[in-house]
Design a protein around this motif. Sequence first.
Motif, PDB file in Angstrom:
ATOM      1  N   TRP A 381     -18.526 -55.185  62.590  1.00 23.34           N
ATOM      2  CA  TRP A 381     -19.987 -55.310  62.521  1.00 23.34           C
ATOM      3  C   TRP A 381     -20.449 -56.524  63.317  1.00 23.34           C
ATOM      4  O   TRP A 381     -20.640 -57.583  62.769  1.00 23.34           O
ATOM      5  CB  TRP A 381     -20.424 -55.409  61.067  1.00 23.34           C
ATOM      6  CG  TRP A 381     -19.961 -54.230  60.296  1.00 23.34           C
ATOM      7  CD1 TRP A 381     -18.817 -54.131  59.601  1.00 23.34           C
ATOM      8  CD2 TRP A 381     -20.623 -52.979  60.199  1.00 23.34           C
ATOM      9  NE1 TRP A 381     -18.703 -52.896  59.064  1.00 23.34           N
ATOM     10  CE2 TRP A 381     -19.804 -52.154  59.405  1.00 23.34           C
ATOM     11  CE3 TRP A 381     -21.803 -52.449  60.709  1.00 23.34           C
ATOM     12  CZ2 TRP A 381     -20.130 -50.843  59.109  1.00 23.34           C
ATOM     13  CZ3 TRP A 381     -22.133 -51.153  60.399  1.00 23.34           C
ATOM     14  CH2 TRP A 381     -21.314 -50.365  59.608  1.00 23.34           C
ATOM     15  N   VAL A 386     -25.931 -55.573  64.787  1.00 24.46           N
ATOM     16  CA  VAL A 386     -26.512 -55.367  63.465  1.00 24.46           C
ATOM     17  C   VAL A 386     -27.941 -55.886  63.417  1.00 24.46           C
ATOM     18  O   VAL A 386     -28.839 -55.237  62.877  1.00 24.46           O
ATOM     19  CB  VAL A 386     -25.633 -56.056  62.398  1.00 24.46           C
ATOM     20  CG1 VAL A 386     -26.358 -56.076  61.065  1.00 24.46           C
ATOM     21  CG2 VAL A 386     -24.308 -55.335  62.276  1.00 24.46           C
ATOM     22  N   ASP A 390     -31.231 -53.823  62.486  1.00 22.14           N
ATOM     23  CA  ASP A 390     -32.131 -54.178  61.389  1.00 22.14           C
ATOM     24  C   ASP A 390     -33.566 -54.311  61.871  1.00 22.14           C
ATOM     25  O   ASP A 390     -34.506 -53.911  61.176  1.00 22.14           O
ATOM     26  CB  ASP A 390     -31.680 -55.497  60.740  1.00 22.14           C
ATOM     27  CG  ASP A 390     -30.391 -55.304  59.955  1.00 22.14           C
ATOM     28  OD1 ASP A 390     -29.937 -54.139  59.887  1.00 22.14           O
ATOM     29  OD2 ASP A 390     -29.851 -56.294  59.430  1.00 22.14           O
ATOM     30  N   GLY A 466     -24.449 -56.228  57.283  1.00 20.22           N
ATOM     31  CA  GLY A 466     -24.119 -55.213  58.280  1.00 20.22           C
ATOM     32  C   GLY A 466     -23.593 -53.949  57.631  1.00 20.22           C
ATOM     33  O   GLY A 466     -24.267 -52.919  57.634  1.00 20.22           O
TER      34      GLY A 466
END
Lengths: 828, 383
Positions: A381, A386, A390, A466
């Motif tokens: 991750w 990540v 997001d 993550g």
Amino acid sequence: MMLIHALLSHYRRHPVQALFLLTGIIVANVLLTGTLLINAQSRASYAEGEQFLNAAPAGEIRHSDRGQNIDERDYIQLRRLGFDNVTPLLREVVQTADGRILELAGIDVLAMPRSGRGISFSEGNTSNNISFAGFAFAPYQLWVAPARLQQLGATAGERLRLSSDQMLPPLVAAGDQQLGHRLLIDIGALQSLAGKPGELSSLLVFPDSPGRLTQLRESLPAHLRFIASNDSPDPAELTRSFHLNLAAMGLLAFVVGIFLIYNALAFSYTDRRDLIRKLRLAGVGKTGLAGMLLLELFLFLLVGTLAGSWLGAQMAAWLLPGVGRTLAQLYGVYIAYPDGLVPSGIWLPLLMTFLAAGLCVLFPLREALNAPMLERHQAGWQQATVQRRDRLLAWSGVLLLLISALAGFLAQHLWVALAGMACLLLGAALLLPAVLRTLIGALERAIPPQKARLAWLLADSRWLLGPASLALMAMTLALVANSGLNTMIFSFRAATDDWLSQRLAADLYLRRPPDAAELQSWLATEMPELQLAERFSENITRENPAGIPVTLQAISLHNGERFRDTVKLVAGERDAAGKFHNGEGVYISERAWRIDGWQPGDSVQLCDAHTAVPVLGVYRDYGNPRSQWMLSKRLFKACWPEQLATGLSISGPPGSDWDRIRSTVVERFDLDDDEIINQAELKQVGMAVFDRTFTVTQALNTLTLLVAAIGIFCAISAIHHHRVSQQALLTSLGLTRRERGSLLMLQWGMLGLLCMVLVWPFGTALAGYLAAVVTPTAFGWSFSLQPEWRHYLVLAALAAGCLMLAVILPSLRLLTTSPAAMLRQQNV
Amino acid sequence: MKSSRNANRIMLVAAMTLQLFACGPADTPAPGSDLAVLAQQVEGYAEALPGKPLVFPRDHGPHPDYRIEWWYLTANLSDAQGEPYGAQWTLFRVATRPRDAANPQGSWQKDQVFMAHMAITTPEDHLSFQRYARGAEAYDLARAGVETGPFSAWLDDWVLQSRGEDWLPLEVSARQGNYAFRLNLQSESPLVLQGDSGFSQKNADGGGSFYYSQPFLQAGGSLWIDGREVPVSGNAWLDREWSSQFLQAGQAGWDWFSLHLDNGEKLMLFQLRQQHEGNATDNFLHAGLIAADGSVTTLDPQRIGLQALRQTSVAGRDLPLHWRIELPQIGRQFDIEPLHPDQWLDVDFPYWEGVIFINGAGPENSGRGYMELTGYPATAERH
């Protein structure tokens, strides 16, 4: 073949991951299939119409005065005129000693139609051993659908005790009689149980030639009227909103399930990056690999959807009696509880799952196949990726929330309202990773630098976002839905409670009124401090502003301040109360306003005898699935001077001895004890009905929460698989097992609590959305929101507890593995 | 064993009562065990005993202390062209439990169940219907009941009643859908008290039933067939019987004939068939010739010849619809043939009952009548 073998060997080494994927697929299907089946079964029941011994009446004969019972002599007279398609019916609602409410239908099997689908005494149902003779003669039988029997927690052969201390006949499970929520009993037995000898609620009219039905109508005495089944309100139309809400719950669970599927796929593909890399180095093409992975997914989907559908059918059968109870109590509509559910429309959840899973697999599949071949896979991750993800999710969330707000403003149709609600839910969930990241960032800045372990914990938690954010999102989704529904039900309950207290102005209510004039004059001499109020009602059909005919109830409001204050207007003209009591206009129920579209100021035609009058205001009428107009008694009498009172109530000064007054009235007018009811009891019954109405919603709500808990457990198990190096690191730093365990607990507990930052506001927002948009659109009832803080705390504890519990099991393995073994594993 | 035909009718009712209580599969020929169940339930009812004179009009009415009772009317009719028709009106009363004078009950809880059959035979067709109802104390609270003074027996609008204060003339009427009949029934002949002044012994132990008949009724009125009115006239036969007792086990069914002979005499003849067929000599035979004055000549069972000529397939059963009857004691011999085979009553307890022709030499050997065949199993069941 070798290829699929190699790919599937992963699941042999990690069977739990296969289990997670299957769980996701099953979860997506169970509730969706279940709610679909319940709705399909209900629709089938509505289409069949209410049945008695598998025969559907063409209509009913009722007393012209609503609520009045029919004299048995009138029935015998019709039979002796040769109308053998007319059979008697007595409906009674009784309460058992332990407070359960039973709806009994009393029939005479000897009078039921002798042809067609009617009964035959010789065709006794040998399969489940029911006997028409046992039913019709002492000691009688009480026929009950097996599912209802289970709901009552009773066994066949048992005799239930009523609150009046009478015993009901022995229960007999009658599976194929389309009984649904009702219990069937011999009419004679019911008449004596209810203390109503010679009384019938209605006469069922079974199909006959059109000429004969016309003759029947013409032969009816003036006080009886025939109501064809087609003329009664269509139960499917009446309950549409309820079934839509049910479908929405199913969809919610589906979405949660899809989150789980995505999560499981992402982990499984990430874990196999090494394998995939090796296979590609060995010369396997991307297309071949993709094909194999998709084939593997297809196999999982096949098993999962089949299992999900089967479980869904089980769940539907389990929930159906609850739904039946809600429908019976809310709408007076009865659905059958068949022994086996018809698997109609089951392909829909199947198709939806396949499509959604197909979409889910796209991203992880591309990631796995496009990973650079020559680079050994490092940390799964990457923070940059990540963070990008997001941000994308957060913006999508904001967009969904905007759509939701827009839908809330514009919602005219229930589908729009439900879609808006879905956007709100999803939007909240999508915001989660970004919000959590920000919050953890803020915490990191807030703690002093010397607290190294805490700093490390926070940094590690940020990394954890993550892999864990998807599962946390699914959990948040379920928690927001749970919190929203709970707040909504709590608020609605409080509103109904308030409203009942307002509306129940009188102290005693008479269900079967004795002669009003007689009671009035008796009260005047015996208890002059008491006042009598009459209530009138009439069913009328009027075209709503859109030109659609609507059957609504016109009711009267008694004069006097005490009653005037019982009506609080939601909207209205100035001095509405004054005009109303002068008979210059009517009030309309919220449903008539919101759903049928009458507005304050509109003119409505009450009856031919009176000129049109304006709508003065709108009042709340919770729990009533039909629209209503309220008139002053004077105006009502001007329209329907002949109408007899359908109910009487007695009110008096505070502090009166109502128990004594009640028993005096009962004695003087020879009433049955259950024909007169005091305010407190009435309110209690009203609230009991309310509570039972939401049983199914609560059950489904709990199920969604359970689904989320399963999801989080699956996710944590998968994540821990990737956390060996982190544990090895901590061990090498000298942390004991106990310390490591506490850190894990702390970490996940904190994440659970942080989630509440979203759950609380969005749960409340969802409840507000349900109260202000969905319920008014569906039922025509609105109520103000009353957040229940205690529930919010419970939910926070629940979330944190759930997460920690879900952590314990996978952590045990992680913590008990020796550091050396961990590092060895790390070097693989 | 006079008038055992009535016993057969009792068995019919018994079987029907049994159906009512046990709800067993359709068409079960009453086996011994079922009758045993019924025998237990006999306790608490009045027992029919000889030496109790019948009193009229009281005994036209119901006898609720006895378990079962019926009013049974069949009519051989002709239209203006002489085409044959038939009408059947029957009302059975069955007590579901002994009366308890100490605990009078509400209208729906009366323990008296009534079952009625209505059938019309046309030259080509046969229609049959059935209804059930509970009795009640009060006339206006009962879908079914029987009253005297004046006489009226009814179930809904299926009614047999005196036209005036006296027993005769009677009127019978019934309607179901587009089918109906209304007949006036008149007679100058007296009632026929069967057996020993109206007590008809049923078994060697002395048990029996009360039984009288009115076989000499002149019928006139109309049938409505699919809504079309057909004026008719002819002969009708009314049987009345009540008892609490049932037959022994072991009987499969019966073949029963009520014959209106052209010379004005009436002949009743039946055989009780044993459950295990094969030896026809085990069957019990009875015949009685009723003269115009109502006197009954009972024939020697040994000298009654009853021979089924052939089997006809009706409603999935092989039924003997053609017979040869030889009564050397009174010098009669004739053949029986049905108006048509399809006179099957497809009711809860199905049976064949319908119009037959009597074909022989001279008016004493010819006429019309009714035949009843019960207890023939469905063809598939037998094999």
